[in-house]
Write a protein that holds these residues in place. Structure first.
Motif, PDB file in Angstrom:
ATOM      1  N   VAL B  69      47.410 -47.443  74.765  1.00  0.00           N
ATOM      2  CA  VAL B  69      48.697 -48.066  75.078  1.00  0.00           C
ATOM      3  C   VAL B  69      49.197 -48.749  73.802  1.00  0.00           C
ATOM      4  CG1 VAL B  69      48.295 -48.498  77.534  1.00  0.00           C
ATOM      5  CG2 VAL B  69      47.553 -50.186  75.864  1.00  0.00           C
ATOM      6  N   PHE B  70      50.500 -48.874  73.686  1.00  0.00           N
ATOM      7  CA  PHE B  70      50.996 -49.632  72.542  1.00  0.00           C
ATOM      8  C   PHE B  70      52.071 -50.602  72.986  1.00  0.00           C
ATOM      9  CE2 PHE B  70      53.683 -45.978  72.670  1.00  0.00           C
ATOM     10  CZ  PHE B  70      54.900 -46.328  72.107  1.00  0.00           C
ATOM     11  N   TYR B  71      52.300 -51.603  72.152  1.00  0.00           N
ATOM     12  CA  TYR B  71      53.227 -52.667  72.511  1.00  0.00           C
ATOM     13  C   TYR B  71      54.397 -52.675  71.546  1.00  0.00           C
ATOM     14  CZ  TYR B  71      55.241 -57.296  73.060  1.00  0.00           C
ATOM     15  OH  TYR B  71      56.122 -58.324  73.256  1.00  0.00           O
ATOM     16  N   LEU B  72      55.581 -52.893  72.094  1.00  0.00           N
ATOM     17  CA  LEU B  72      56.768 -53.011  71.247  1.00  0.00           C
ATOM     18  C   LEU B  72      57.498 -54.301  71.591  1.00  0.00           C
ATOM     19  CD1 LEU B  72      58.463 -50.887  69.265  1.00  0.00           C
ATOM     20  CD2 LEU B  72      60.079 -51.110  71.163  1.00  0.00           C
ATOM     21  N   SER B  73      57.788 -55.060  70.555  1.00  0.00           N
ATOM     22  CA  SER B  73      58.531 -56.299  70.737  1.00  0.00           C
ATOM     23  C   SER B  73      60.015 -55.953  70.832  1.00  0.00           C
ATOM     24  CB  SER B  73      58.254 -57.195  69.525  1.00  0.00           C
ATOM     25  OG  SER B  73      59.061 -58.330  69.616  1.00  0.00           O
ATOM     26  N   VAL B  74      60.538 -55.941  72.049  1.00  0.00           N
ATOM     27  CA  VAL B  74      61.898 -55.434  72.270  1.00  0.00           C
ATOM     28  C   VAL B  74      62.944 -56.313  71.579  1.00  0.00           C
ATOM     29  CG1 VAL B  74      63.641 -54.884  74.021  1.00  0.00           C
ATOM     30  CG2 VAL B  74      61.248 -54.287  74.416  1.00  0.00           C
ATOM     31  N   ASP B  75      62.731 -57.643  71.593  1.00  0.00           N
ATOM     32  CA  ASP B  75      63.742 -58.503  70.967  1.00  0.00           C
ATOM     33  C   ASP B  75      63.808 -58.306  69.455  1.00  0.00           C
ATOM     34  OD1 ASP B  75      61.170 -59.627  71.515  1.00  0.00           O
ATOM     35  OD2 ASP B  75      61.834 -61.555  70.708  1.00  0.00           O
ATOM     36  N   LYS B  76      62.762 -57.754  68.869  1.00  0.00           N
ATOM     37  CA  LYS B  76      62.787 -57.528  67.417  1.00  0.00           C
ATOM     38  C   LYS B  76      63.104 -56.074  67.045  1.00  0.00           C
ATOM     39  CE  LYS B  76      59.536 -61.290  66.479  1.00  0.00           C
ATOM     40  NZ  LYS B  76      58.482 -61.397  67.521  1.00  0.00           N
ATOM     41  N   ALA B  79      68.474 -51.431  67.082  1.00  0.00           N
ATOM     42  CA  ALA B  79      69.303 -50.896  68.174  1.00  0.00           C
ATOM     43  C   ALA B  79      68.961 -49.444  68.501  1.00  0.00           C
ATOM     44  CB  ALA B  79      70.778 -51.032  67.812  1.00  0.00           C
ATOM     45  N   LEU B  80      68.687 -48.647  67.472  1.00  0.00           N
ATOM     46  CA  LEU B  80      68.419 -47.225  67.702  1.00  0.00           C
ATOM     47  C   LEU B  80      67.136 -47.033  68.510  1.00  0.00           C
ATOM     48  CD1 LEU B  80      69.505 -44.426  67.159  1.00  0.00           C
ATOM     49  CD2 LEU B  80      68.370 -44.430  64.932  1.00  0.00           C
ATOM     50  N   ASN B  81      66.090 -47.795  68.153  1.00  0.00           N
ATOM     51  CA  ASN B  81      64.832 -47.715  68.904  1.00  0.00           C
ATOM     52  C   ASN B  81      65.034 -48.145  70.355  1.00  0.00           C
ATOM     53  OD1 ASN B  81      63.147 -46.713  66.904  1.00  0.00           O
ATOM     54  ND2 ASN B  81      62.722 -48.745  66.060  1.00  0.00           N
ATOM     55  N   LYS B  82      65.830 -49.177  70.536  1.00  0.00           N
ATOM     56  CA  LYS B  82      66.077 -49.652  71.898  1.00  0.00           C
ATOM     57  C   LYS B  82      66.829 -48.592  72.711  1.00  0.00           C
ATOM     58  CE  LYS B  82      67.526 -53.939  70.601  1.00  0.00           C
ATOM     59  NZ  LYS B  82      67.827 -55.383  70.740  1.00  0.00           N
ATOM     60  N   HIS B  95      66.879 -54.628  79.806  1.00  0.00           N
ATOM     61  CA  HIS B  95      65.759 -55.091  78.975  1.00  0.00           C
ATOM     62  C   HIS B  95      66.050 -54.868  77.490  1.00  0.00           C
ATOM     63  CE1 HIS B  95      61.793 -56.666  78.629  1.00  0.00           C
ATOM     64  NE2 HIS B  95      61.254 -55.582  78.104  1.00  0.00           N
ATOM     65  N   ALA B  96      66.652 -53.733  77.195  1.00  0.00           N
ATOM     66  CA  ALA B  96      66.932 -53.394  75.793  1.00  0.00           C
ATOM     67  C   ALA B  96      67.901 -54.388  75.171  1.00  0.00           C
ATOM     68  CB  ALA B  96      67.500 -51.979  75.708  1.00  0.00           C
ATOM     69  N   PHE B  97      68.962 -54.701  75.901  1.00  0.00           N
ATOM     70  CA  PHE B  97      70.036 -55.469  75.284  1.00  0.00           C
ATOM     71  C   PHE B  97      70.174 -56.883  75.848  1.00  0.00           C
ATOM     72  CE2 PHE B  97      70.836 -50.960  74.625  1.00  0.00           C
ATOM     73  CZ  PHE B  97      70.837 -50.932  73.238  1.00  0.00           C
ATOM     74  N   GLY B  98      69.116 -57.351  76.523  1.00  0.00           N
ATOM     75  CA  GLY B  98      69.104 -58.713  77.038  1.00  0.00           C
ATOM     76  C   GLY B  98      68.822 -59.730  75.932  1.00  0.00           C
ATOM     77  N   GLU B  99      68.362 -60.934  76.370  1.00  0.00           N
ATOM     78  CA  GLU B  99      68.110 -61.986  75.380  1.00  0.00           C
ATOM     79  C   GLU B  99      66.713 -62.580  75.539  1.00  0.00           C
ATOM     80  OE1 GLU B  99      71.143 -64.955  75.323  1.00  0.00           O
ATOM     81  OE2 GLU B  99      72.460 -63.672  74.120  1.00  0.00           O
ATOM     82  N   PRO B 101      62.604 -63.775  74.192  1.00  0.00           N
ATOM     83  CA  PRO B 101      61.355 -63.084  73.865  1.00  0.00           C
ATOM     84  C   PRO B 101      60.995 -62.103  74.980  1.00  0.00           C
ATOM     85  CG  PRO B 101      61.102 -65.484  73.781  1.00  0.00           C
ATOM     86  CD  PRO B 101      62.400 -65.213  74.433  1.00  0.00           C
ATOM     87  N   ARG B 102      60.817 -60.843  74.607  1.00  0.00           N
ATOM     88  CA  ARG B 102      60.505 -59.824  75.629  1.00  0.00           C
ATOM     89  C   ARG B 102      59.881 -58.610  74.948  1.00  0.00           C
ATOM     90  NH1 ARG B 102      65.497 -59.488  73.877  1.00  0.00           N
ATOM     91  NH2 ARG B 102      66.681 -57.556  74.001  1.00  0.00           N
ATOM     92  N   GLY B 103      59.154 -57.849  75.721  1.00  0.00           N
ATOM     93  CA  GLY B 103      58.475 -56.701  75.126  1.00  0.00           C
ATOM     94  C   GLY B 103      58.184 -55.640  76.152  1.00  0.00           C
ATOM     95  N   VAL B 104      57.583 -54.554  75.674  1.00  0.00           N
ATOM     96  CA  VAL B 104      57.222 -53.470  76.575  1.00  0.00           C
ATOM     97  C   VAL B 104      55.875 -52.887  76.157  1.00  0.00           C
ATOM     98  CG1 VAL B 104      58.529 -51.720  75.255  1.00  0.00           C
ATOM     99  CG2 VAL B 104      58.011 -51.304  77.661  1.00  0.00           C
ATOM    100  N   VAL B 105      55.051 -52.600  77.143  1.00  0.00           N
ATOM    101  CA  VAL B 105      53.779 -51.917  76.908  1.00  0.00           C
ATOM    102  C   VAL B 105      53.964 -50.483  77.382  1.00  0.00           C
ATOM    103  CG1 VAL B 105      51.360 -51.790  77.618  1.00  0.00           C
ATOM    104  CG2 VAL B 105      52.429 -54.020  77.179  1.00  0.00           C
ATOM    105  N   ILE B 106      53.643 -49.546  76.513  1.00  0.00           N
ATOM    106  CA  ILE B 106      53.873 -48.136  76.850  1.00  0.00           C
ATOM    107  C   ILE B 106      52.569 -47.358  76.712  1.00  0.00           C
ATOM    108  CG2 ILE B 106      55.178 -46.037  76.243  1.00  0.00           C
ATOM    109  CD1 ILE B 106      57.297 -47.860  74.971  1.00  0.00           C
ATOM    110  N   ALA B 107      52.185 -46.630  77.753  1.00  0.00           N
ATOM    111  CA  ALA B 107      51.005 -45.766  77.653  1.00  0.00           C
ATOM    112  C   ALA B 107      51.395 -44.525  76.861  1.00  0.00           C
ATOM    113  CB  ALA B 107      50.527 -45.378  79.044  1.00  0.00           C
ATOM    114  N   GLU B 108      50.441 -43.992  76.126  1.00  0.00           N
ATOM    115  CA  GLU B 108      50.755 -42.917  75.178  1.00  0.00           C
ATOM    116  C   GLU B 108      51.451 -41.714  75.836  1.00  0.00           C
ATOM    117  OE1 GLU B 108      47.396 -41.452  73.037  1.00  0.00           O
ATOM    118  OE2 GLU B 108      48.578 -41.144  71.219  1.00  0.00           O
ATOM    119  N   GLN B 109      50.999 -41.339  77.026  1.00  0.00           N
ATOM    120  CA  GLN B 109      51.616 -40.190  77.701  1.00  0.00           C
ATOM    121  C   GLN B 109      52.919 -40.585  78.406  1.00  0.00           C
ATOM    122  OE1 GLN B 109      50.351 -37.136  77.219  1.00  0.00           O
ATOM    123  NE2 GLN B 109      48.833 -38.165  75.930  1.00  0.00           N
TER     124      GLN B 109
END
Lengths: 376, 376
Positions: B69-76, B79-82, B95-99, B101-109
């Protein structure tokens, strides 16, 4: 001669030949005349209309026009034949679907037609491919003189020829050219053309004259007033100044497309070819627009040396080194034979719209794919 | 792991595999959870949000999910990645364009993602190709249980799980399926589907959830209320009754097209293929619709044995006897990689809309023409 003898071919209206034919599809001059001994049609009885019809028909059919002429009784013609004549610009919609005894005399090559009992007793049209207004003018005057030796026209020394509608009073002339202006449309400059026409007191109409809505980027430009101007002046102004300016304007837009917007140009041409070769249902309206873009591409290749990927590719990917693709003649023929009444007349009977769309697509597909094979 | 590692491939959202995948693109279950020791986000300070984020991130990253799994800091994130994550349905637009501290954990598949500090402290998604809601449910419950061993969820014995918005109260579950319903659209029956969904208190949204406007004939169907119903009931109702009925309805429309409107079907498929293979500029919106029609044709050929001229012709006229044409996998991949953010991420930088349309057309042309060559 029957209408089906001419319905599968093209006439001067869409011959695609003549001066400046890339942009000027055809030139047309119309004269409106009335007989001195009869009332205007709006005040005529049916009997009097029949007398006018008989007199003018006899006169016209006896003229030596250098080619065969035939006569069609418009009030007795069936709807499909009438719509065909309108589509081919041989008679007006008003004449086709009006009332009372009326007819049309058509020369075999269809560069001359005369409507009897349209809005005026006699309305003659001469039509030539490309920009040929002077020649149209000479030809229609010659015919007009021949007729005038046999009948008395309603004429006032003060106003000139008298016509049912005052806008035709004087010379009774109407000069029109059919223009193909796809690049002005694609570059968003067509409104400027409309405004310029308005400033010059010229009328802009679509392919079939209804309103100013353009079908397939075709526009008819014509004079509006005839009183107080000489025929020769109107024709000279159109042929020497107005139309060459529009042509120059359209050509500038074509160069602009090539220099700055070749992606848009290529997209339109590629889409048009792909859809025309593959669609299974095509409406008449869509066919006009797609053929218009193909016509633009072919003319730009033939006369401007344009060689963008889509223009090179006009005849299919297998022939990139020696691109020829469909000829302008094929395209012009397709413009005509896929019009609704042409389609049905050639098919032999009336068809429902969905069946027309199916047949239209089939005719276009075969024509364009056959050209591919010829060129391979 | 970087986003560009996954941006050129397809995930479960659009894998095109799984039960009933002709019509059911993918199944998705979302759970909303909040931590007992913290306020709802609307009343949290930034500091408290950071504490929630830290706690949940640590918990989630330490779970054994059977894949990386990997983690992405959404607030940082830029725009293109979001936008890429939104397009791929891995995070919500909110979630992408909110305000904050926030993040997402994504499993590889990418069949599991967890948004931290979206509307609730934790929103988990499990995604599977085709109709696999029971499996999604089992998987998300297993993960939910694993998390609950590490944190205290806000839970009321009277209401169930407490959520920021009362519509999620109770089970906090949202069940969605993405449906491809081109035949209902083409036969004019899509309104009936909307009305039926409304009567069952189900929400219909487009491909990207905004309003109910459908792009490319894709529709998300999901439950609206969660209070007073069990998770298992919601899932069972969807999987055993609601969705099979919609699939049957769509398949009936496909048979109807084949039996009575094959001209319309063929026209759409032929046009789609012709434009995708030839256009030089294609917008994202148009690509979705054209690919949708191609997908319909391929699925009808593969699973209904349909062999209309256009369906036979899917891989080009040279291969009529052995038609294979593009695979569903190619089409599904094109759906994803031609979305605006996918396109730009794979290209390596942001592009103007006109340049995107040019690149999109090029990618589609190469993919479909390459398939032609492979099959010849």
């Amino acid at each position: 001669m029957k209408l089906t003898d001419i319905s599968n071919d093209i006439n001067e209206w869409f011959s695609g030949s003549g001066p400046l034919a890339d942009v000027v599809i055809s030139s047309r001059i119309r004269l409106a005349r009335n007989l001195a001994q009869h009332k205007f049609l709006s005040r005529c009885s049916t009997t009097e209309k029949s007398q006018i019809l008989k007199k003018l028909k006899t006169t016209l059919m006896s003229l030596d026009l250098g080619e065969k002429v035939f006569y069609l009784s418009v009030d007795k013609a069936d709807a499909l034949n009438k719509r065909f004549l309108v589509e081919r610009h041989l008679i007006s919609r008003h004449h086709a679907f009006g009332e009372g005894p009326r007819g049309v005399v058509i020369a075999e090559q269809q560069s001359f037609t005369a409507m009897i009992n349209e809005e005026d007793h006699l309305r003659m049209l001469v039509l030539k491919g490309g920009l040929q207004l002077t020649i149209c003018g000479k030809q229609i005057n010659r015919i007009d003189d021949m007729i005038e030796r046999n009948v008395d026209y309603a004429f006032s020394t003060r106003y000139g020829y008298l016509t049912a509608c005052p806008t035709n009073l004087g010379t009774g002339i109407r000069v029109s050219v059919m223009l193909h202006l796809p690049a002005l449309k694609l570059t968003g400059q067509i409104e400027k053309f409309f405004n310029a026409a308005k400033d010059m007191n010229l009328a802009v109409r679509g392919l079939f004259g209804e309103g100013t809505e353009a079908a397939g980027d075709f526009y008819q430009l014509s004079n509006q007033a005839t009183l107080g101007v000489s025929e020769a002046d109107i024709i000279r102004q159109f042929e020497k100044t107005t139309i060459p300016e529009v042509v120059e304007y359209e050509n500038a837009a074509r160069n602009q497309l090539l220099a700055n917007q070749s992606d848009i140009l290529d997209d339109k041409i590629s889409r048009a070819m792909a859809l025309l070769k593959n669609a299974r249902l095509i409406s008449s309206h869509e066919a006009l627009f797609l053929l218009s873009h193909l016509r633009l591409g072919i003319n730009m290749r033939n006369h401007m040396g344009a060689s963008t990927p889509a223009i090179k590719n006009l005849c299919g990917p297998s022939n990139l080194d020696n691109p020829r693709g469909p000829s302008i003649k094929t395209i012009n023929r397709l413009f005509m034979v896929t019009l609704p009444a042409h389609l049905q007349l050639n098919y032999g009977k009336a068809l429902e719209p969905a069946d027309r769309d199916l047949l239209r697509a089939k005719i276009i597909r075969s024509a364009l794919n056959a050209e591919d094979k010829t060129n391979q």
